[in-house]
Design an enzyme around this catalytic site. Structure first.
Site, mmCIF file in Angstrom:
data_model
loop_
_atom_site.group_PDB
_atom_site.id
_atom_site.type_symbol
_atom_site.label_atom_id
_atom_site.label_comp_id
_atom_site.label_asym_id
_atom_site.label_seq_id
_atom_site.Cartn_x
_atom_site.Cartn_y
_atom_site.Cartn_z
ATOM 1 N N LYS A 103 0.875 -1.181 0.000
ATOM 2 C CA LYS A 103 0.000 0.000 0.000
ATOM 3 C C LYS A 103 0.908 1.226 0.000
ATOM 4 C CE LYS A 103 -1.760 3.035 2.051
ATOM 5 N NZ LYS A 103 -1.551 4.445 1.607
ATOM 6 N N GLU A 149 9.212 1.526 11.007
ATOM 7 C CA GLU A 149 10.313 2.472 10.764
ATOM 8 C C GLU A 149 9.694 3.862 10.800
ATOM 9 O OE1 GLU A 149 13.361 1.790 10.623
ATOM 10 O OE2 GLU A 149 13.389 -0.350 10.195
ATOM 11 N N CYS A 163 13.853 10.654 7.106
ATOM 12 C CA CYS A 163 13.676 10.375 8.535
ATOM 13 C C CYS A 163 14.976 10.434 9.313
ATOM 14 C CB CYS A 163 13.050 9.004 8.681
ATOM 15 S SG CYS A 163 13.971 7.764 7.772
ATOM 16 N N GLU A 222 9.758 16.526 14.815
ATOM 17 C CA GLU A 222 10.249 16.328 13.449
ATOM 18 C C GLU A 222 9.576 17.349 12.533
ATOM 19 O OE1 GLU A 222 8.926 12.789 11.243
ATOM 20 O OE2 GLU A 222 11.040 12.417 10.831
HETATM 21 P P1 NAD Z 1 2.511 8.956 7.020
HETATM 22 O O1 NAD Z 1 2.699 8.330 8.337
HETATM 23 O O2 NAD Z 1 1.558 10.073 6.880
HETATM 24 O O3 NAD Z 1 2.064 7.877 5.925
HETATM 25 C C1 NAD Z 1 2.820 6.713 5.660
HETATM 26 C C2 NAD Z 1 1.918 5.677 5.020
HETATM 27 O O4 NAD Z 1 0.923 5.279 5.967
HETATM 28 C C3 NAD Z 1 1.147 6.160 3.788
HETATM 29 O O5 NAD Z 1 1.097 5.091 2.849
HETATM 30 C C4 NAD Z 1 -0.238 6.452 4.354
HETATM 31 O O6 NAD Z 1 -1.259 6.351 3.379
HETATM 32 C C5 NAD Z 1 -0.372 5.345 5.384
HETATM 33 N N1 NAD Z 1 -1.326 5.616 6.471
HETATM 34 C C6 NAD Z 1 -1.775 6.807 6.924
HETATM 35 N N2 NAD Z 1 -2.615 6.628 7.975
HETATM 36 C C7 NAD Z 1 -2.667 5.300 8.197
HETATM 37 C C8 NAD Z 1 -3.329 4.496 9.165
HETATM 38 N N3 NAD Z 1 -4.099 5.024 10.122
HETATM 39 N N4 NAD Z 1 -3.152 3.151 9.121
HETATM 40 C C9 NAD Z 1 -2.333 2.599 8.187
HETATM 41 N N5 NAD Z 1 -1.692 3.314 7.237
HETATM 42 C C10 NAD Z 1 -1.847 4.654 7.252
HETATM 43 O O7 NAD Z 1 3.983 9.376 6.570
HETATM 44 P P2 NAD Z 1 4.403 10.213 5.310
HETATM 45 O O8 NAD Z 1 3.982 11.624 5.516
HETATM 46 O O9 NAD Z 1 3.982 9.503 4.071
HETATM 47 O O10 NAD Z 1 6.006 10.111 5.437
HETATM 48 C C11 NAD Z 1 6.749 10.943 6.263
HETATM 49 C C12 NAD Z 1 7.073 10.277 7.585
HETATM 50 O O11 NAD Z 1 7.708 9.023 7.363
HETATM 51 C C13 NAD Z 1 8.045 11.063 8.419
HETATM 52 O O12 NAD Z 1 7.618 11.112 9.757
HETATM 53 C C14 NAD Z 1 9.343 10.283 8.310
HETATM 54 O O13 NAD Z 1 10.235 10.469 9.374
HETATM 55 C C15 NAD Z 1 8.861 8.901 8.204
HETATM 56 N N6 NAD Z 1 9.854 8.040 7.554
HETATM 57 C C16 NAD Z 1 10.525 7.108 8.304
HETATM 58 C C17 NAD Z 1 11.499 6.329 7.724
HETATM 59 C C18 NAD Z 1 12.256 5.304 8.520
HETATM 60 O O14 NAD Z 1 12.785 4.373 7.929
HETATM 61 N N7 NAD Z 1 12.361 5.404 9.824
HETATM 62 C C19 NAD Z 1 11.788 6.468 6.373
HETATM 63 C C20 NAD Z 1 11.089 7.423 5.651
HETATM 64 C C21 NAD Z 1 10.111 8.193 6.254
#
Ligand code: NAD
Length: 489
Positions: A184, A260, A294, A393
């Site tokens: 997804k 992650e 991240c 963040e």
């Molecule tokens: P997000 O948490 O908004 O979304 C991530 C994914 O989760 C998307 O596919 C979204 O559609 C889905 N999602 C949203 N709500 C959900 C729910 N309730 N249940 C299940 N899935 C859901 O993150 P983003 O804005 O897409 O990405 C940025 C964030 O990701 C930042 O906080 C960043 O630090 C983090 N990030 C972490 C890593 C790591 O490896 N630690 C790597 C990249 C990004």
């Protein structure tokens, strides 16, 4: 199939590329121009349900989980297919994620595609069984063998910032281990995932249902995947807040949840550090993909006596930083992903000012880039460890600069965070830097600018930056159960 067709047909469910069952579509926006790149199918709950059913069937009823040689063959085909379409993928990642094209020659594309090869090699050479030898528990002579087996159906939920890298870091090891996958992807980067699905369907022997791609605009699709009892493991990358929601969704069925999450990593300059090294790394990190990573170093912690000197050098370095059109190979920083994200980042700058910080550079929308979701490289000084901008963040090109009073204080500041993803220590003495690095509570750490990035290196966070490790042998083993077998001897 032409590019336009797959963009209209982005779902891969049970081996077929398809439209959304309800016929919905949504727009894909170029963050560098604010223009609509095109529309893409908008999956709904029925599509997700079909994908999970297909993945379940492929795991339960086909030889996929047990045929290692075939899995390795399919992974190598997938790698070759992605390499054949590297130019198309490069253009797509630049267009929909706003990533500088230079990054696609590394972590945005080429490196993770090559990493699939590493993953296939690991699966091939992996010790799937370990003989523990003979013992006589309770007086019963027994030969004990540990066997590794796949979990079953993996739900992979990914963010938009590194859409191919994070996807392959999940799909590669999950498939190599013998699981089936429902991916997804984030709604902001639907085509990168759609191309992956198209290549899997058309250029590999992956059997129907083994890899499914469900692209949709609704975050609820992720929640549905995380809650479904037919899914055995959820592998999630995204924000810490969403990670909590995913863990809650998986709780009813007690599935394994691998997370992650976010970070607020610190670059610690010790009092003997070469400031050119410190500033070079700080400038590069905060502008990489406009700070939308991240593990990027978003807190610079300078020795108090060298604070002004360090800030001056930093501002000078960033003042002429090349940023703008991400398709230009000379660009080191592109736009933020959306207007929503830009408002959020500028909101943090305003909050920093309200809490006593000073803007030493940037802080707004660049005058020369009126189109696109750009924010200037920004340096906030006079920041205390208690300030919101030092704790949360921001996910934009905003560096907060703090002061420390010696190594112990630097370690205290680095660890004064709910996060624990990454960090860097710079010192003239490698030994001293190493001693400090050992005390910083993070999953990865750089010494004097070394890079830990690689398919063979486990990546992940302490504390609220995550649960588990991605990549490396440890990342592969996240997708394996252990079965202890006992033979009467
Ligand atoms: P997000 O948490 O908004 O979304 C991530 C994914 O989760 C998307 O596919 C979204 O559609 C889905 N999602 C949203 N709500 C959900 C729910 N309730 N249940 C299940 N899935 C859901 O993150 P983003 O804005 O897409 O990405 C940025 C964030 O990701 C930042 O906080 C960043 O630090 C983090 N990030 C972490 C890593 C790591 O490896 N630690 C790597 C990249 C990004």
């Amino acid at each position: 199939m032409t590019s336009d067709t797959y963009r209209a047909l982005p779902l891969l469910i049970d081996g077929s590329l398809s439209y959304a069952a309800e016929g919905g579509v949504f727009e894909n926006i170029d963050p560098a121009t604010e223009e609509v790149l095109g529309t893409t199918a908008d999956a709904g709950p029925r599509d997700m349900d079909r994908a999970i059913a297909a993945a379940r069937r492929a795991f339960d009823e086909t030889p996929w989980p047990t045929d290692l040689a075939f899995r390795v063959h399919c992974l190598r085909q997938l790698r070759a297919g992605l390499e054949r379409h590297a130019d198309e993928l490069r253009r797509t990642i630049v267009a929909e994620a706003g990533s500088p094209v230079t990054l696609t020659h590394g972590p945005q594309l080429d490196a993770p595609v090559a990493g699939l090869g590493w993953c296939a090699d690991l699966a091939e050479s992996y010790a799937w069984e370990t003989d523990l030898g003979v013992a006589a528990p309770l007086g019963v002579p027994t030969r004990r063998v540990l066997r590794r087996e796949p979990y079953g159906v993996v739900g992979a939920i990914t963010p938009w910032n590194f859409p191919m890298q994070i996807t392959l870091a999940k799909v590669g090891p999950a498939l190599a281990a013998g699981n089936t996958v429902v991916l997804k992807p984030a709604p902001d980067t639907p085509w990168t995932a759609a191309i992956l699905g198209r290549i899997a369907a058309e250029e590999t022997d992956l059997p129907p249902g083994v890899l499914n791609v469900v692209v949709g605009s609704a975050h609820g699709l992720g929640a549905q995947l995380a809650a479904d009892p037919r899914v055995d493991l959820v592998s999630f990358t995204g924000s810490t807040a969403t990670g909590r929601a995913v863990m809650r969704s998986g709780a009813d069925t007690l599935k394994k949840v691998f997370l992650e999450l976010g970070g607020k990593s610190a670059l610690l300059a010790l009092d003997d550090a070469d400031l050119a090294t410190v500033v070079g790394n700080a400038a590069f990190q905060i502008t990489t993909h406009a700070g939308q990573g991240c593990s990027l170093l978003t807190r610079l912690v300078l020795p108090r006596a060298r604070y002004d000197e360090g800030v001056e050098l930093l501002v000078e370095t960033l003042r002429n930083w090349p940023y703008g059109d991400p398709a230009d190979p000379g660009t080191l920083m592109g736009p933020l992903i959306s207007e929503r994200q830009r408002r959020r980042v500028l909101g943090y700058v305003a909050r920093g000012l309200a809490e006593g910080a000073t803007v030493a550079l940037g802080g707004g929308i660049p005058a020369h880039l009126p189109r696109g979701y750009f924010v200037e490289p920004t340096v906030l000084t006079g920041v205390t460890p208690a300030a919101t901008v030092a704790r949360e963040e921001i996910f934009g090109p905003v560096l907060t600069v703090l002061a420390h009073d010696g190594d112990d204080d630097a370690v205290r500041i680095a660890n004064d965070s709910v996060y624990g993803l990454s960090g860097m220590v710079v010192s003239a003495s490698e030994e001293r830097a190493r001693a400090v690095a050992e005390r910083v509570r993070t999953g990865t750490i750089s010494i004097n600018g070394g890079l830990y990035y690689g398919a063979d290196v486990p990546f992940g966070g302490y504390r609220q930056s995550g649960v588990g490790r991605e990549s490396g042998r440890a990342g592969f083993e996240e997708y394996l159960e252990i079965k202890a077998m006992a033979y009467a001897h």
